[in-house]
Structures are given as structure tokens and as C-alpha cells.
Design a protein around this motif. Structure first.
Motif, PDB file in Angstrom:
ATOM      1  N   PRO A 174     -13.532  -0.999  -6.703  1.00  0.00           N
ATOM      2  CA  PRO A 174     -12.731  -0.011  -5.981  1.00  0.00           C
ATOM      3  C   PRO A 174     -11.563   0.464  -6.835  1.00  0.00           C
ATOM      4  O   PRO A 174     -11.077  -0.252  -7.715  1.00  0.00           O
ATOM      5  CB  PRO A 174     -12.238  -0.784  -4.755  1.00  0.00           C
ATOM      6  N   ARG A 175     -11.112   1.666  -6.555  1.00  0.00           N
ATOM      7  CA  ARG A 175      -9.979   2.238  -7.288  1.00  0.00           C
ATOM      8  C   ARG A 175      -9.181   3.106  -6.324  1.00  0.00           C
ATOM      9  O   ARG A 175      -9.689   3.561  -5.309  1.00  0.00           O
ATOM     10  CB  ARG A 175     -10.470   3.094  -8.455  1.00  0.00           C
ATOM     11  N   PRO A 176      -7.921   3.352  -6.641  1.00  0.00           N
ATOM     12  CA  PRO A 176      -7.133   4.243  -5.779  1.00  0.00           C
ATOM     13  C   PRO A 176      -7.677   5.668  -5.839  1.00  0.00           C
ATOM     14  O   PRO A 176      -8.143   6.130  -6.881  1.00  0.00           O
ATOM     15  CB  PRO A 176      -5.718   4.172  -6.384  1.00  0.00           C
ATOM     16  N   LEU A 177      -7.619   6.349  -4.708  1.00  0.00           N
ATOM     17  CA  LEU A 177      -7.924   7.778  -4.714  1.00  0.00           C
ATOM     18  C   LEU A 177      -6.919   8.512  -5.580  1.00  0.00           C
ATOM     19  O   LEU A 177      -5.733   8.178  -5.594  1.00  0.00           O
ATOM     20  CB  LEU A 177      -7.836   8.347  -3.300  1.00  0.00           C
ATOM     21  N   THR A 178      -7.378   9.515  -6.294  1.00  0.00           N
ATOM     22  CA  THR A 178      -6.433  10.390  -6.981  1.00  0.00           C
ATOM     23  C   THR A 178      -5.854  11.361  -5.959  1.00  0.00           C
ATOM     24  O   THR A 178      -6.454  11.633  -4.909  1.00  0.00           O
ATOM     25  CB  THR A 178      -7.116  11.188  -8.101  1.00  0.00           C
ATOM     26  N   VAL A 179      -4.695  11.895  -6.258  1.00  0.00           N
ATOM     27  CA  VAL A 179      -4.063  12.858  -5.353  1.00  0.00           C
ATOM     28  C   VAL A 179      -4.966  14.068  -5.145  1.00  0.00           C
ATOM     29  O   VAL A 179      -5.044  14.620  -4.029  1.00  0.00           O
ATOM     30  CB  VAL A 179      -2.683  13.269  -5.892  1.00  0.00           C
ATOM     31  N   ASP A 180      -5.681  14.458  -6.163  1.00  0.00           N
ATOM     32  CA  ASP A 180      -6.572  15.618  -6.059  1.00  0.00           C
ATOM     33  C   ASP A 180      -7.744  15.363  -5.123  1.00  0.00           C
ATOM     34  O   ASP A 180      -8.330  16.314  -4.586  1.00  0.00           O
ATOM     35  CB  ASP A 180      -7.102  16.009  -7.445  1.00  0.00           C
ATOM     36  N   PRO A 235      -1.396  -3.636   0.751  1.00  0.00           N
ATOM     37  CA  PRO A 235      -2.466  -2.994  -0.021  1.00  0.00           C
ATOM     38  C   PRO A 235      -2.027  -1.721  -0.734  1.00  0.00           C
ATOM     39  O   PRO A 235      -2.580  -1.380  -1.783  1.00  0.00           O
ATOM     40  CB  PRO A 235      -3.525  -2.680   1.046  1.00  0.00           C
ATOM     41  N   ASN A 236      -1.067  -1.000  -0.174  1.00  0.00           N
ATOM     42  CA  ASN A 236      -0.656   0.270  -0.767  1.00  0.00           C
ATOM     43  C   ASN A 236       0.357   0.012  -1.884  1.00  0.00           C
ATOM     44  O   ASN A 236       1.536  -0.240  -1.632  1.00  0.00           O
ATOM     45  CB  ASN A 236      -0.048   1.182   0.303  1.00  0.00           C
ATOM     46  N   GLN A 237      -0.128   0.079  -3.091  1.00  0.00           N
ATOM     47  CA  GLN A 237       0.715  -0.113  -4.265  1.00  0.00           C
ATOM     48  C   GLN A 237       0.931   1.200  -5.029  1.00  0.00           C
ATOM     49  O   GLN A 237       1.312   1.195  -6.194  1.00  0.00           O
ATOM     50  CB  GLN A 237       0.066  -1.146  -5.200  1.00  0.00           C
ATOM     51  N   ARG A 238       0.728   2.307  -4.354  1.00  0.00           N
ATOM     52  CA  ARG A 238       0.855   3.609  -5.004  1.00  0.00           C
ATOM     53  C   ARG A 238       2.312   3.895  -5.345  1.00  0.00           C
ATOM     54  O   ARG A 238       3.241   3.444  -4.659  1.00  0.00           O
ATOM     55  CB  ARG A 238       0.298   4.705  -4.102  1.00  0.00           C
ATOM     56  N   THR A 239       2.503   4.707  -6.384  1.00  0.00           N
ATOM     57  CA  THR A 239       3.843   5.124  -6.797  1.00  0.00           C
ATOM     58  C   THR A 239       4.011   6.632  -6.712  1.00  0.00           C
ATOM     59  O   THR A 239       5.001   7.174  -7.189  1.00  0.00           O
ATOM     60  CB  THR A 239       4.126   4.661  -8.238  1.00  0.00           C
ATOM     61  N   ASP A 240       3.038   7.296  -6.061  1.00  0.00           N
ATOM     62  CA  ASP A 240       3.122   8.749  -5.912  1.00  0.00           C
ATOM     63  C   ASP A 240       3.601   9.081  -4.504  1.00  0.00           C
ATOM     64  O   ASP A 240       4.207   8.257  -3.826  1.00  0.00           O
ATOM     65  CB  ASP A 240       1.770   9.398  -6.233  1.00  0.00           C
ATOM     66  N   ALA A 241       3.314  10.282  -4.034  1.00  0.00           N
ATOM     67  CA  ALA A 241       3.797  10.747  -2.727  1.00  0.00           C
ATOM     68  C   ALA A 241       3.124  10.044  -1.560  1.00  0.00           C
ATOM     69  O   ALA A 241       3.523  10.254  -0.406  1.00  0.00           O
ATOM     70  CB  ALA A 241       3.584  12.263  -2.608  1.00  0.00           C
ATOM     71  N   TYR A 242       2.132   9.197  -1.817  1.00  0.00           N
ATOM     72  CA  TYR A 242       1.426   8.472  -0.763  1.00  0.00           C
ATOM     73  C   TYR A 242       1.737   6.976  -0.772  1.00  0.00           C
ATOM     74  O   TYR A 242       1.034   6.197  -0.124  1.00  0.00           O
ATOM     75  CB  TYR A 242      -0.083   8.694  -0.904  1.00  0.00           C
ATOM     76  N   GLY A 243       2.768   6.565  -1.482  1.00  0.00           N
ATOM     77  CA  GLY A 243       3.119   5.160  -1.545  1.00  0.00           C
ATOM     78  C   GLY A 243       4.619   4.942  -1.521  1.00  0.00           C
ATOM     79  O   GLY A 243       5.403   5.857  -1.760  1.00  0.00           O
ATOM     80  N   GLY A 244       5.010   3.697  -1.208  1.00  0.00           N
ATOM     81  CA  GLY A 244       6.428   3.357  -1.214  1.00  0.00           C
ATOM     82  C   GLY A 244       7.037   3.382   0.169  1.00  0.00           C
ATOM     83  O   GLY A 244       6.918   2.423   0.931  1.00  0.00           O
ATOM     84  N   GLU A 292       7.491   6.986   5.174  1.00  0.00           N
ATOM     85  CA  GLU A 292       7.106   8.399   5.219  1.00  0.00           C
ATOM     86  C   GLU A 292       5.937   8.670   4.283  1.00  0.00           C
ATOM     87  O   GLU A 292       4.965   9.349   4.657  1.00  0.00           O
ATOM     88  CB  GLU A 292       8.296   9.273   4.817  1.00  0.00           C
ATOM     89  N   ASN A 293       5.998   8.137   3.088  1.00  0.00           N
ATOM     90  CA  ASN A 293       4.922   8.368   2.125  1.00  0.00           C
ATOM     91  C   ASN A 293       3.639   7.655   2.525  1.00  0.00           C
ATOM     92  O   ASN A 293       2.547   8.222   2.422  1.00  0.00           O
ATOM     93  CB  ASN A 293       5.356   7.906   0.733  1.00  0.00           C
ATOM     94  N   ARG A 294       3.755   6.415   2.976  1.00  0.00           N
ATOM     95  CA  ARG A 294       2.553   5.667   3.339  1.00  0.00           C
ATOM     96  C   ARG A 294       1.861   6.261   4.557  1.00  0.00           C
ATOM     97  O   ARG A 294       0.646   6.122   4.719  1.00  0.00           O
ATOM     98  CB  ARG A 294       2.905   4.195   3.589  1.00  0.00           C
ATOM     99  N   ALA A 295       2.619   6.940   5.417  1.00  0.00           N
ATOM    100  CA  ALA A 295       2.036   7.586   6.590  1.00  0.00           C
ATOM    101  C   ALA A 295       1.549   9.005   6.309  1.00  0.00           C
ATOM    102  O   ALA A 295       0.963   9.642   7.192  1.00  0.00           O
ATOM    103  CB  ALA A 295       3.057   7.618   7.724  1.00  0.00           C
ATOM    104  N   ARG A 296       1.761   9.482   5.111  1.00  0.00           N
ATOM    105  CA  ARG A 296       1.435  10.881   4.799  1.00  0.00           C
ATOM    106  C   ARG A 296      -0.044  11.193   5.033  1.00  0.00           C
ATOM    107  O   ARG A 296      -0.393  12.223   5.619  1.00  0.00           O
ATOM    108  CB  ARG A 296       1.818  11.199   3.348  1.00  0.00           C
ATOM    109  N   LEU A 297      -0.936  10.319   4.579  1.00  0.00           N
ATOM    110  CA  LEU A 297      -2.364  10.573   4.771  1.00  0.00           C
ATOM    111  C   LEU A 297      -2.697  10.629   6.263  1.00  0.00           C
ATOM    112  O   LEU A 297      -3.425  11.531   6.701  1.00  0.00           O
ATOM    113  CB  LEU A 297      -3.204   9.499   4.088  1.00  0.00           C
ATOM    114  N   LEU A 298      -2.184   9.684   7.045  1.00  0.00           N
ATOM    115  CA  LEU A 298      -2.440   9.693   8.487  1.00  0.00           C
ATOM    116  C   LEU A 298      -1.986  11.008   9.104  1.00  0.00           C
ATOM    117  O   LEU A 298      -2.730  11.633   9.874  1.00  0.00           O
ATOM    118  CB  LEU A 298      -1.722   8.532   9.158  1.00  0.00           C
TER     119      LEU A 298
END
Length: 218
Positions: free
Chosen positions: A2-8, A50-59, A62-68
């Protein structure tokens, strides 16, 4: 691996949720429940272990809830908010999920979800494995102004009391329904319930799904 989704890649995921909702309505369903629980994709973004992202979808929350929030925006625009529910499990450690502050997580989400005018918010109140413990339902009730559904381990009497006291608007029964195909009738009659056999869950056959006895009424 498994790998993190890219922002794209994320817009395509969001679009797939919306199309899935359209497909469900076209197939004759009355609505859909967005699955934001139990370690599946949305839950993986929401919780900080589980969310170790450093972009707009992590941290941040607000960022972790962005996808939801992006998914809910797309789905409600596709089929109408009155046809959309959401399930969350801020405590459940299934699939190795964990959050450092589940009370803050459910409080933030419950407050922000008011803007979506959903049909309901469905919250699992506990952890299958007892790893995480907190009383998340009062926080959800305080923050969420819409229909709040509780789930996990409620007896019929506890469910009735919780609704009567305004702690919840409804209670969802899961494993009890697996073992009791006539669960509403049993609750009304105050009859004993069949015990569910967890060894047959997700086994793929009739055993444990369609072979539990119904209540015999003379």
C-alpha cells in the motif's frame, strides 16, 4: 505494498463516491450511507495515527477531515443531502485505527457536519477490541444538531432509554440483527434473542446469515 494516494488521485476518488451514490439511487435505493468508519479509506484520513501525510490532507483536524468533507459535498450535490447519511467510528481500533484525541475528533466533525444537512449521523460508540475508551456520544449529541444514531452494544432497554432521554434520535442494531431476522418482533414481545456467532461473520455462506431461527408465535 500500500502507498499514500497522491493529491492528484484524490479528485477521482471523490468523483467515484458521487457516482456510486448516483448508481445506488438509479438502482432504486432511497439513500446512501457514506462509510467513514472502521479503518476504511475515509477513516484512514481522519485519524492521526494512520494519517502521516504532510500535505493539505494531513496534520490538523481540518486537513484530516478534508477528504470526508469533499466526499460529502460531492455526494450531497449528486443525490441531495436528505438522501445521505454518514457513519463514523472515532474509537474503533479495527484495522489498526487509533486517534490520539477521539473526543476532539468527534467534536470537530459533529460540529462541522451540521452544515451538510445530512439525513443522519451514525456513530459507533465503542471499540470492538477495547483498546480505546471514551464517552463519545455526549460530545456528538452536544455538537450535532441533526438526527443522531447510536450503534454498538445497545440492549433494547438501553436504546429505548437513550431515545426517551434525548441522548439519541435512533439506535442501529448490527450483530443482533444478524442473529435475529425478526429482531423488531422480538423486541416488541420482549422475547429472548438468539446469540450471534462471530465465527461465522463474513464467512461467505448461509451459516450465520440465513439459518438463525425466527421467533415461533403460537
Amino acid at each position: 505494498m500500500p502507498r499514500p494516494l497522491t493529491v492528484d488521485e484524490i479528485p477521482g476518488i471523490v468523483a467515484a463516491f458521487a457516482q456510486g451514490a448516483r448508481n445506488a439511487i438509479a438502482a432504486g435505493f432511497d439513500g446512501v450511507e457514506v462509510h467513514g468508519a472502521n479503518g476504511y479509506l475515509i477513516d484512514q484520513f481522519l485519524r492521526d495515527t494512520p494519517n502521516q501525510r504532510t500535505d493539505a490532507y494531513g496534520g490538523s483536524l481540518e486537513n484530516r477531515a478534508r477528504l470526508l468533507f469533499e466526499v460529502l459535498t460531492a455526494v450531497t450535490q449528486a443525490i441531495g443531502s436528505e438522501r445521505v447519511g454518514l457513519r463514523l467510528s472515532p474509537l474503533n481500533s479495527f484495522n489498526s485505527m487509533k486517534d490520539s484525541d477521539p473526543l476532539a475528533l468527534i467534536g470537530f466533525l459533529a460540529d462541522r457536519l451540521n452544515a451538510f444537512k445530512l439525513a443522519y449521523l451514525h456513530v459507533m460508540r465503542a471499540d470492538f477490541f477495547g483498546v480505546q475508551k471514551a464517552d463519545v456520544m455526549p460530545v456528538a449529541r452536544e455538537k450535532y444538531k441533526g438526527v443522531l444514531v447510536g450503534n454498538m452494544g445497545y440492549s433494547a432497554d438501553e436504546a429505548e432509554a437513550a431515545i426517551a432521554e434525548g441522548k439519541l434520535d435512533a439506535v442501529a442494531f448490527g450483530t443482533a440483527f444478524l442473529a435475529n431476522p425478526d429482531l423488531p418482533a422480538r423486541i416488541r414481545a420482549k422475547a429472548p434473542l438468539n446469540a450471534p456467532d462471530s465465527n461465522t461473520f463474513y464467512a461467505g455462506g448461509a451459516k450465520g446469515y440465513t439459518d438463525y431461527p425466527t421467533l415461533q408465535v403460537a
